[in-house]
Motif scaffolding. Structure first.
Motif, mmCIF file in Angstrom:
data_model
loop_
_atom_site.group_PDB
_atom_site.id
_atom_site.type_symbol
_atom_site.label_atom_id
_atom_site.label_comp_id
_atom_site.label_asym_id
_atom_site.label_seq_id
_atom_site.Cartn_x
_atom_site.Cartn_y
_atom_site.Cartn_z
ATOM 1 N N LYS A 151 -75.513 -45.779 -9.111
ATOM 2 C CA LYS A 151 -76.965 -45.894 -9.284
ATOM 3 C C LYS A 151 -77.677 -46.239 -7.975
ATOM 4 C CE LYS A 151 -76.760 -49.076 -12.505
ATOM 5 N NZ LYS A 151 -75.275 -49.195 -12.567
ATOM 6 N N THR A 152 -77.227 -47.275 -7.304
ATOM 7 C CA THR A 152 -77.902 -47.712 -6.073
ATOM 8 C C THR A 152 -77.711 -46.699 -4.952
ATOM 9 O OG1 THR A 152 -77.619 -50.036 -6.690
ATOM 10 C CG2 THR A 152 -78.104 -49.569 -4.387
ATOM 11 N N THR A 173 -83.242 -49.336 -11.226
ATOM 12 C CA THR A 173 -81.995 -48.918 -11.853
ATOM 13 C C THR A 173 -81.738 -49.813 -13.047
ATOM 14 O OG1 THR A 173 -80.567 -50.381 -10.534
ATOM 15 C CG2 THR A 173 -81.074 -48.202 -9.606
ATOM 16 N N PHE A 189 -89.592 -47.355 -8.620
ATOM 17 C CA PHE A 189 -88.193 -47.034 -8.881
ATOM 18 C C PHE A 189 -87.486 -48.280 -9.408
ATOM 19 C CE2 PHE A 189 -87.673 -43.921 -5.032
ATOM 20 C CZ PHE A 189 -88.675 -43.127 -5.558
ATOM 21 N N LEU A 219 -80.127 -43.983 -5.646
ATOM 22 C CA LEU A 219 -81.479 -44.470 -5.367
ATOM 23 C C LEU A 219 -81.749 -44.465 -3.869
ATOM 24 C CD1 LEU A 219 -84.129 -45.764 -6.306
ATOM 25 C CD2 LEU A 219 -82.988 -47.984 -6.243
ATOM 26 N N ILE A 228 -89.971 -50.471 -5.131
ATOM 27 C CA ILE A 228 -88.591 -50.382 -5.601
ATOM 28 C C ILE A 228 -88.173 -51.757 -6.114
ATOM 29 C CG2 ILE A 228 -86.237 -49.751 -4.990
ATOM 30 C CD1 ILE A 228 -87.593 -48.222 -2.564
#
Length: 215
Positions: free
Chosen positions: A36-37, A128, A126, A40, A102
Motif C-alpha cells: 500500500k505505502t 491507505t 490520499f 502510494l 496525504i
C-alpha cells in the motif's frame, strides 16, 4: 518500483495519475505487506511539480520528492492524545491550502479527523487502509476505526461513497504484490484485474487457484 511491478496496466495508471492531478480523493486498500505505502509513494512521485503536497503521519513512510512545495507533519503514537493531535494538525494543514493532503494509514487515532476532512469538501486527499476489498474499506474498516475511537460511526459508509473518488485494492499474491481492483464508489464501477491468475475467498486474504500455471 513501477506500476508494472503491481501489474497495473499503463493506460489505467495514466488515468489514475490524471485524476490525482485534478484533485481526486483516493484510498489504497489492502492487507498487511500488500504494498500500500509503496504504491502510494509511486503515485505521489507522479504528481505535477507545482502541486503542494502535505503529509500527516504517525510513521514517516511517505516520500515527498518536491521539497520546495512539500511539508511533512508527524503525530507520534505515544503522544498524550493522538486523536486530538491529528484533529488539530489537520485543521491547521487545511488552512495551508494543500493541493494534495496525504493522511497516511487510517487508524483509530486519525479515522474521525480524516472523515471530517473529507466532509469539508477538500479535494486531493490520499490515505491507505487495511481491508480485504474496496467495500470492506468503506463499510467495515473505516467505520470500525471510528467506533474504536468512541465516535458514532453510523452512516460512515454512505458518507465515504460521496467523498471518495477511487479505491485501489492490493493483494499479496504468489506472483507478487498486485492491484486486483479499481473501484469508483460514486458510480459503482469496478474494474477487476488478474482474475485469470487467482481468486480470493470472500472477506479473507486466502488465495485459491492454479498458481503454477504460466500464461
Amino acid at each position: 518500483r513501477s506500476f508494472a511491478d503491481f501489474k497495473l496496466p499503463e493506460d489505467i495508471a495514466a488515468k489514475l495519475i490524471k485524476m490525482i492531478n485534478q484533485g481526486c480523493n483516493l484510498i489504497i486498500s489492502g492487507g498487511t505487506s500488500s504494498g500500500k505505502t509503496t504504491l502510494l509513494n509511486l503515485f505521489v512521485s507522479k504528481t505535477d511539480k507545482d502541486k503542494r503536497n502535505i503529509t500527516i503521519e504517525d510513521a514517516m513512510e511517505i516520500d515527498l520528492p518536491k521539497e520546495d512545495y512539500s511539508v511533512q507533519f508527524f503525530v507520534g503514537r505515544n503522544d498524550k492524545d493522538p486523536k486530538r493531535a491529528f484533529a488539530n494538525k489537520i485543521n491547521r494543514i487545511v488552512r495551508m491550502r494543500p493541493d494534495i493532503l496525504i493522511i497516511g494509514e487510517i487508524s483509530v487515532d486519525n479515522a474521525f479527523p480524516a472523515l471530517r476532512l473529507f466532509n469539508t469538501g477538500h479535494q486531493g486527499s490520499f490515505c491507505t487502509i487495511h481491508a480485504n476489498s474496496p467495500e470492506d474499506a468503506i463499510h467495515e474498516a473505516f467505520p470500525r476505526n471510528i467506533e474504536m475511537a468512541n465516535y458514532n460511526a453510523s452512516n460512515v459508509g454512505d458518507s465515504l461513497i460521496k467523498f471518495i473518488d477511487v479505491i485501489i485494492q492490493l493483494h499479496a499474491t504468489p506472483h507478487g504484490k498486485q492491484v486486483t481492483e479499481i473501484y469508483y464508489p460514486q458510480t459503482g464501477e469496478k474494474l477487476k484485474l488478474g482474475e485469470d491468475d487467482y481468486n480470493f475467498e470472500p472477506n479473507t486474504n486466502v488465495l485459491k487457484g492454479d498458481f503454477q500455471r504460466v500464461n
